[in-house]
Design an enzyme around this catalytic site. Structure first.
Site, PDB file in Angstrom:
ATOM      1  N   ASP A 125      -3.307  -1.370  10.695  1.00  0.00           N
ATOM      2  CA  ASP A 125      -3.637  -1.274   9.268  1.00  0.00           C
ATOM      3  C   ASP A 125      -3.908  -2.628   8.615  1.00  0.00           C
ATOM      4  O   ASP A 125      -4.071  -2.707   7.396  1.00  0.00           O
ATOM      5  CB  ASP A 125      -2.568  -0.490   8.495  1.00  0.00           C
ATOM      6  CG  ASP A 125      -1.168  -1.064   8.653  1.00  0.00           C
ATOM      7  OD1 ASP A 125      -1.007  -2.022   9.430  1.00  0.00           O
ATOM      8  OD2 ASP A 125      -0.243  -0.539   8.008  1.00  0.00           O
TER       9      ASP A 125
ATOM     10  N   LYS B 253       0.848  -1.193   0.000  1.00  0.00           N
ATOM     11  CA  LYS B 253       0.000   0.000   0.000  1.00  0.00           C
ATOM     12  C   LYS B 253       0.878   1.236   0.000  1.00  0.00           C
ATOM     13  O   LYS B 253       2.062   1.205   0.368  1.00  0.00           O
ATOM     14  CB  LYS B 253      -0.934   0.021   1.207  1.00  0.00           C
ATOM     15  CG  LYS B 253      -0.248  -0.031   2.578  1.00  0.00           C
ATOM     16  CD  LYS B 253       0.311   1.290   3.088  1.00  0.00           C
ATOM     17  CE  LYS B 253       0.927   1.157   4.480  1.00  0.00           C
ATOM     18  NZ  LYS B 253       1.706   2.369   4.873  1.00  0.00           N
TER      19      LYS B 253
END
Length: 284
Positions: A139, A14
């Site tokens: 996350d 990401k």
């Protein structure tokens, strides 16, 4: 009944397209506003389920005890939700740099949860998997849901977002940055004004960790100073990786070919739907 087939699962990286620190809670955790987007650079986990009751992982990351590996920890947590004799052999292809701000460890954990949920035929919802995932890292849930999102709170409050799927050059400085060390730094920006989602999307994007990292990690500062001559450039997460944004992969490739010998770099495409989601959709 487990699904016996061997499946190769992607664990995508990401980028934090912006990262603002809006405060610090009494428990020490920081309040954030950040935008997660996936890229087409992945680790891969090849998983074969079995009835041994054991989780085996090849290779384990050098210098990391197996019980501290997030892949192993994710599998062991999920085992508590299924038959005691369910096991798996997991082979890891590690492509994402560790400590780079690309989310590799969290993504590996998320893919493990999603994959074994399918292959062990547990069929927990993604919401339930995310409740498990957040125990492994703030996350992890965004990788489980697999959609680009604005994250708030300590990163656990997710709102779907649809940023442009741009092309990126990602530089990997020759240094490791501890996320904990950055967030413990006295001179880290912690008082950015909280914004509405509309304000967040329609302004120039910044990373509040970048001033501290540039000042304290000269190798990162050198990379940013070189890349910013070509395109908008910033830190992802707490670093050390840095990304520049381009309108096309061809533009990014041109800069890649000019990369100096002292810098490792690669190109990638932004994705609002993760490769893990795409694979899972074909298996249902």
């Amino acid at each position: 009944m487990i699904h016996n087939e061997t499946i190769r699962w992607p664990a995508p990286a990401k980028l934090n397209l912006f990262l603002y620190i809006t405060g610090q809670r009494e428990d020490g955790y920081h309040e954030l506003q950040t935008l997660f987007q996936f890229i087409d650079l992945c680790d891969y986990l090849t998983i074969t389920p079995n009835l041994s009751g054991k989780i085996t992982l090849t290779p384990n990351i050098e210098g990391l005890a197996l019980e501290n590996n997030l892949i192993y920890k994710a599998a062991m947590i999920l085992k508590t939700h299924t038959a005691a004799n369910n096991g798996a052999h997991i082979t890891l292809e590690k492509n994402l740099p560790m400590g780079g701000g690309l989310g590799g460890g969290s993504s590996d954990a998320a893919t493990t949860l999603v994959a074994l949920n399918h292959q062990w035929n547990i069929n927990l919802t993604k919401d339930k998997l995310a409740e498990i995932g957040v125990l492994l890292g703030a996350d992890v849930p965004v990788f489980i849901f697999g959609k680009a999102a604005i994250a708030e709170g300590i990163g656990e409050k997710l709102t779907p977002a649809y940023p442009a799927e741009r092309s990126y050059l990602i530089a990997v400085p020759d240094c490791h940055i501890s996320t904990a060390a950055v967030f413990q730094a006295k001179n880290l920006i912690r008082n950015t004004k909280k914004r509405t989602h509309l304000q967040l999307i329609n302004q120039n994007w910044l990373n509040d960790c970048q001033p501290y990292v540039k000042k304290n990690y000269p190798k990162v500062a050198k990379v940013i100073e070189w890349l910013i001559e070509y395109a908008p450039t910033q830190l992802t997460g707490t670093g050390a990786c840095v990304f520049s944004t381009f309108n096309s992969i061809n533009e990014a490739e041109i800069v890649l070919h000019n990369t100096p010998d002292w810098l490792a770099a690669l190109t990638a495409k932004g994705l609002n739907n993760s490769p893990l989601n795409e694979l899972l959709a074909t298996l249902k």
